[in-house]
Scaffold this active site. Structure first.
Site, PDB file in Angstrom:
ATOM      1  N   GLY A  97      34.920  -3.927  11.598  1.00 45.90           N
ATOM      2  CA  GLY A  97      34.358  -5.219  11.214  1.00 45.90           C
ATOM      3  C   GLY A  97      33.543  -5.926  12.264  1.00 45.90           C
ATOM      4  O   GLY A  97      33.007  -7.011  12.005  1.00 45.90           O
TER       5      GLY A  97
ATOM      6  N   GLU B  60      38.384   0.586  14.417  1.00 48.88           N
ATOM      7  CA  GLU B  60      37.611   1.388  13.454  1.00 48.88           C
ATOM      8  C   GLU B  60      36.200   0.825  13.264  1.00 48.88           C
ATOM      9  O   GLU B  60      35.798   0.493  12.148  1.00 48.88           O
ATOM     10  CB  GLU B  60      38.324   1.385  12.090  1.00 48.88           C
ATOM     11  CG  GLU B  60      39.745   1.902  12.087  1.00 48.88           C
ATOM     12  CD  GLU B  60      40.462   1.661  10.747  1.00 48.88           C
ATOM     13  OE1 GLU B  60      39.960   0.868   9.911  1.00 48.88           O
ATOM     14  OE2 GLU B  60      41.520   2.260  10.541  1.00 48.88           O
ATOM     15  N   PRO B  61      35.427   0.705  14.323  1.00 51.21           N
ATOM     16  CA  PRO B  61      34.083   0.133  14.149  1.00 51.21           C
ATOM     17  C   PRO B  61      33.143   1.101  13.427  1.00 51.21           C
ATOM     18  O   PRO B  61      33.153   2.301  13.701  1.00 51.21           O
ATOM     19  CB  PRO B  61      33.605  -0.086  15.592  1.00 51.21           C
ATOM     20  CG  PRO B  61      34.332   0.939  16.395  1.00 51.21           C
ATOM     21  CD  PRO B  61      35.679   1.118  15.727  1.00 51.21           C
TER      22      PRO B  61
ATOM     23  N   ARG C  58      29.683  -0.313  11.526  1.00 50.10           N
ATOM     24  CA  ARG C  58      28.379  -0.962  11.697  1.00 50.10           C
ATOM     25  C   ARG C  58      27.954  -1.094  13.169  1.00 50.10           C
ATOM     26  O   ARG C  58      26.808  -0.816  13.514  1.00 50.10           O
ATOM     27  CB  ARG C  58      28.458  -2.358  11.075  1.00 50.10           C
ATOM     28  CG  ARG C  58      27.141  -3.092  10.986  1.00 50.10           C
ATOM     29  CD  ARG C  58      27.372  -4.567  10.586  1.00 50.10           C
ATOM     30  NE  ARG C  58      28.289  -4.699   9.486  1.00 50.10           N
ATOM     31  CZ  ARG C  58      27.934  -4.763   8.201  1.00 50.10           C
ATOM     32  NH1 ARG C  58      26.668  -4.744   7.862  1.00 50.10           N
ATOM     33  NH2 ARG C  58      28.851  -4.873   7.257  1.00 50.10           N
TER      34      ARG C  58
ATOM     35  N   ARG D  68      21.478  -3.460   0.624  1.00 40.67           N
ATOM     36  CA  ARG D  68      22.161  -4.639   1.171  1.00 40.67           C
ATOM     37  C   ARG D  68      21.526  -5.974   0.750  1.00 40.67           C
ATOM     38  O   ARG D  68      22.266  -6.906   0.418  1.00 40.67           O
ATOM     39  CB  ARG D  68      22.286  -4.552   2.697  1.00 40.67           C
ATOM     40  CG  ARG D  68      23.141  -3.351   3.143  1.00 40.67           C
ATOM     41  CD  ARG D  68      23.429  -3.373   4.636  1.00 40.67           C
ATOM     42  NE  ARG D  68      24.306  -4.456   4.998  1.00 40.67           N
ATOM     43  CZ  ARG D  68      23.927  -5.591   5.556  1.00 40.67           C
ATOM     44  NH1 ARG D  68      22.674  -5.788   5.879  1.00 40.67           N
ATOM     45  NH2 ARG D  68      24.800  -6.527   5.806  1.00 40.67           N
TER      46      ARG D  68
ATOM     47  N   CYS E 217      12.672  -1.425 -11.152  1.00 38.00           N
ATOM     48  CA  CYS E 217      12.563  -2.419 -12.220  1.00 38.00           C
ATOM     49  C   CYS E 217      13.810  -3.290 -12.312  1.00 38.00           C
ATOM     50  O   CYS E 217      14.629  -3.155 -13.233  1.00 38.00           O
ATOM     51  CB  CYS E 217      12.284  -1.719 -13.538  1.00 38.00           C
ATOM     52  SG  CYS E 217      10.761  -0.788 -13.426  1.00 38.00           S
TER      53      CYS E 217
ATOM     54  N   TYR F 245      25.260   1.210   6.462  1.00 38.20           N
ATOM     55  CA  TYR F 245      25.354   0.741   5.074  1.00 38.20           C
ATOM     56  C   TYR F 245      23.998   0.692   4.387  1.00 38.20           C
ATOM     57  O   TYR F 245      23.735  -0.209   3.595  1.00 38.20           O
ATOM     58  CB  TYR F 245      26.058  -0.615   4.996  1.00 38.20           C
ATOM     59  CG  TYR F 245      27.439  -0.556   5.596  1.00 38.20           C
ATOM     60  CD1 TYR F 245      28.451   0.164   4.949  1.00 38.20           C
ATOM     61  CD2 TYR F 245      27.740  -1.162   6.814  1.00 38.20           C
ATOM     62  CE1 TYR F 245      29.713   0.271   5.502  1.00 38.20           C
ATOM     63  CE2 TYR F 245      29.004  -1.064   7.375  1.00 38.20           C
ATOM     64  CZ  TYR F 245      29.986  -0.350   6.710  1.00 38.20           C
ATOM     65  OH  TYR F 245      31.229  -0.240   7.250  1.00 38.20           O
TER      66      TYR F 245
END
Ligand SMILES: *Cc1c(COP(=O)(O)O)cnc(C)c1O
Length: 433
Positions: A251, A289-290, A292, A328, A358, A387
């Site tokens: 996180g 647990e990184p 990003r 995202r 579309c 992500y």
């Protein structure tokens, strides 16, 4: 005239940088990559990934800490191999991710397995490969793992993901540590589940787990979590359940804007280690647990402006990347910086950067003041290492983009561009009767 080049600093600087007017990744101009490999194209910097890893490596020095890369952020097997080689373990959320770790040639003994919906085959393969720990998210899952371990005559190492009920102060879709989330077990109910685990066959309790959310920029939610978890570990101790590790989850946030401020990882670990010591929990290993923060700012998505469409109220730049490549913005209203690949010195205008899909949700950036764009120009969408590719889909029958990793003046293709034929090949025609 002022030189506008001086004003734009990519968030991935120094590995993403301008030389004169041209944007480079390490020593390669993006313009050359688009000519050779076409767009949309994911471009990662090896030096940047190594630098992100080194920040963690420096912070964990002389401490008992294991970094398990949250690989759903970017699960390309070359990135898995790179981080595994540097010393990372892995936090996986599916059997598919475990198979990728194996395909990358990395030992599975530093793998922890999270996720609320583990299927039997996924549990089985994890047991066969002897992963470090299952992070349990429900009583049913605990019972299922016990049953399967018993049949296979193996012991499953487990920790229970407790939900500390702290607000990570992030987007609701990426907040996971509140009572109302589907993740983990409420801290009030966890003790009973640990007691149950201690009685089940082929289950070995080794840890406590949690994960409170993603893109967290402040230290405070982690401090709250650590305090709650350490109290909980002491309660377990009292009933003779002695754990080997505490997993604080991932996180840790990254800069999406250049002026974003992120807390210091070293500060977090110093606090955590001191707290363990203070509570006579010296030998407990810390797991992080990184995801990003190891890869997010190590990649950009290179895209070409197909059309400029000017309406009464807006300038749209319609590019060849879309929500199927980078979801995202559509999913979280997320901000990604936009860089001109050729940073010419001209008038600036406001643009909405949109894709060809579309859906009105198919936008990449809104109301951005950019050097004026024309058809055929290239842009780089920043912070696209995490992500982005892992969330890509074939919506609108669009083939998935290619991925490359730049290493100084070389590059490696790490995922071939998908062809439309490959998409059609998986579909079957019904007979007409
Ligand atoms: C997604 C996830 C991570 C990684 O999160 P980041 O915000 O990318 O660091 C770690 N652990 C679990 C359980 C996750 O679901």
């Amino acid at each position: 005239m002022t030189n506008i080049n001086q004003k734009i600093t990519p968030v991935g600087f120094p590995h993403f940088h301008y030389i004169n007017e041209d944007l480079y990744v390490e020593n390669i101009p993006l313009k050359i990559l688009s000519e050779k490999l076409d767009t949309p194209l994911y471009v990662y910097s090896r030096a940047s990934i190594r630098e992100s890893w080194n920040k963690y490596a420096k912070a964990i020095k002389d401490k008992n800490v294991l970094i398990c890369y949250g690989m759903k952020a970017n699960s390309n097997i070359s990135i898995v191999k790179e981080l595994g080689f540097l010393g990372a373990g892995f936090d996986i959320v599916s059997g598919g991710e475990l198979k990728k770790v194996i395909a990358a040639g990395i030992n599975t003994n530093k793998v922890v397995f999270s996720g609320v919906g583990k299927k039997s085959w996924e549990i089985k393969i994890a047991l066969e490969y002897g992963i470090k720990c299952f992070n349990i998210e429900s009583e049913s899952e605990l019972r299922k793992i016990s049953k399967i371990s018993n049949i296979l005559n193996k012991n499953a190492n487990i920790s229970i993901r407790i939900n500390p009920n702290v607000d990570a102060n992030t987007h609701p879709y990426i907040s996971t540590g509140l009572k109302e989330n589907k993740f983990g077990i409420d801290i009030e109910e966890s003790l009973a589940l640990y007691k149950l685990a201690s009685t089940l066959p082929n289950i070995k309790i080794v840890g406590i787990d949690c994960h409170i959310g993603s893109q967290i920029t402040e230290l405070a939610p982690y401090i709250d979590t650590i305090n709650k978890i350490i109290n909980f570990a002491k309660k377990l101790h009292k009933i003779n359940i002695n754990i080997e590790h505490i997993d604080l989850g991932g996180g840790l946030g990254i800069k999406y804007h250049n002026n974003d401020k992120i807390f210091n990882i070293e500060e977090l670990l110093v606090f955590f280690a001191a707290k363990l010591k203070e509570n006579n929990l010296h030998n407990i290993q810390i797991i992080l647990e990184p995801g990003r923060s190891l890869v997010g700012n190590s990649g950009i998505l290179l895209s070409k402006v197909e059309y400029i469409k000017t309406t009464l109220t807006k300038n749209f730049a319609i590019i060849d990347a879309a929500m199927n490549d980078i979801m995202r913005p559509a999913l979280y209203q997320a901000y990604h910086g936009i860089l001109p690949v050729y940073n010419k010195n001209n008038n600036k205008q406001y643009y909405d950067i949109v894709g060809p899909v579309c859906e009105s949700a198919d936008w990449i950036a809104k109301n951005r003041l950019l050097s004026s764009l024309k058809e055929g120009d290239l842009i780089a969408i920043e912070s696209a290492g995490a992500y982005c590719m892992t969330m890509a889909s074939n919506y609108n029958s669009r083939p998935k983009a290619a991925e490359i990793i730049v290493d100084k003046d070389k590059y490696y293709i790490i995922r071939q561009r998908e062809s439309i034929e490959e998409i059609i090949q998986k579909e079957l025609l019904i007979p007409i009767e």
